[in-house]
Design an enzyme around this catalytic site. Structure first.
Site, PDB file in Angstrom:
ATOM      1  N   ASP A   9     -41.952 -50.142  -1.130  1.00 15.18           N
ATOM      2  CA  ASP A   9     -42.321 -49.349   0.051  1.00 15.18           C
ATOM      3  C   ASP A   9     -41.568 -48.016   0.080  1.00 15.18           C
ATOM      4  OD1 ASP A   9     -43.667 -48.813   2.390  1.00 15.18           O
ATOM      5  OD2 ASP A   9     -42.448 -50.134   3.653  1.00 15.18           O
TER       6      ASP A   9
ATOM      7  N   HIS B  15     -47.121 -42.008  -4.609  1.00 14.87           N
ATOM      8  CA  HIS B  15     -47.581 -43.217  -5.311  1.00 14.87           C
ATOM      9  C   HIS B  15     -47.418 -43.058  -6.824  1.00 14.87           C
ATOM     10  CE1 HIS B  15     -48.842 -44.877  -1.586  1.00 14.87           C
ATOM     11  NE2 HIS B  15     -49.803 -43.996  -1.372  1.00 14.87           N
TER      12      HIS B  15
ATOM     13  N   LEU C 188     -42.266 -61.935 -19.966  1.00 14.11           N
ATOM     14  CA  LEU C 188     -42.286 -61.731 -18.515  1.00 14.11           C
ATOM     15  C   LEU C 188     -43.704 -61.868 -17.983  1.00 14.11           C
ATOM     16  CD1 LEU C 188     -40.838 -60.613 -15.858  1.00 14.11           C
ATOM     17  CD2 LEU C 188     -41.728 -58.383 -16.559  1.00 14.11           C
TER      18      LEU C 188
END
Ligand code: IPE
Ligand code: IPE
Ligand code: MG
Length: 242
Positions: free
Chosen positions: A16, A33, A127
């Protein structure tokens, strides 16, 4: 220093603060972004290097459609750009991509990129990078209940099936369809906000939370490791006693 023998297996991140990062620089929100994508790339690398098994990031919520068309389409265009530039690298690093959420209704180009990344990395064993995309936890739980109901009516489950926590878990996005992602040990939220915003409500029952004021585009591997250290100093009791 972090204890390399006690790295959390499953970490979730609420990325955020992209908008505020851009605002501080008099830039459009989409620039925030974009900067956020760059931060995410570094965190994936770090998580992979230190041996985190599951990294789950909140990329777009079911509520984020409320934003302007410009911002929403900008976010999905960045997603396409990210996959185009990073998929080879992710694949080379044995990362497996998974999606939590209903991505059937996102813009076509983004949907194609997502499908390509899922197919390309399907056999990878390193991962597991889970992207929550058009994800909302309440919608997820309601969907799970409806899917159980469908499977009972369709005969895939016995008519007298008792719904248990275990069964419901398997029908969530984090369940069978994505290889049963372990509940997050640690949930990180950046930008100083201290709420879940409809993220992993069920799965976070016993998660540890770590908040930082750092805005997501400024989030570094060092800050990530610092929060893991904070986590390692917590005392997890799960309702029991030491
Ligand atoms: C998080 O950054 C990214 C998404 C929700 C897509 P924000 O866009 O929420 O940034 P702030 O909270 O407005 O600063
Ligand atoms: C949560 O952030 C969603 C993502 C990070 C993708 P928001 O910025 O949308 O959450 P609120 O509106 O501050 O609760
Ligand atoms: Mg926000």
């Amino acid at each position: 220093m972090i204890d390399m023998d006690r790295i959390p297996e499953s970490i979730a991140v609420i990325m955020d603060g992209n908008g505020r990062w851009a605002k501080k620089r008099f830039l459009p929100r989409v620039a925030g972004h974009n900067a956020g994508m760059l931060a995410m790339k570094e965190i994936i690398k770090t998580a992979s290097t230190i041996g985190v098994k599951h990294l789950t990031v909140y990329a777009f919520s079911t509520e984020n459609w409320k934003r302007t068309e410009e911002e929403v389409s900008g976010i999905f265009k960045l997603l396409v750009k990210y996959v185009d530039s990073e998929l080879d690298e992710l694949h080379k690093n044995n990362v497996r991509v998974r999606i939590l959420g209903d991505y059937s209704i996102i813009p076509k180009a983004a949907k194609n990129s997502i499908e390509k990344s899922l197919a390309t990395t399907a056999e990878n064993t390193g991962l597991q990078f889970n992207i929550a995309l058009n994800y909302g936890s309440r919608a997820e739980i309601v969907r799970a209940v409806n899917r159980i109901n469908e499977d009972i009516r369709g005969g895939k489950l016995e008519a007298d099936t008792e719904v248990t926590e275990e069964l419901l878990s398997r029908y969530l996005y984090t369940g069978d369809e994505n290889g049963n992602i372990p509940d997050p040990d640690l949930i990180i939220r950046t930008s100083g906000e201290e709420r879940l915003s409809n993220f992993l409500l069920w799965q976070s029952a016993y998660s540890e939370f770590a908040f930082t004021d750092v805005l997501w585009p400024d989030f570094t591997p060092e800050e990530f490791k610092r929060l893991i250290e904070v986590y390692q100093n917590r005392d997890r009791r799960f309702g029991g006693r030491k």
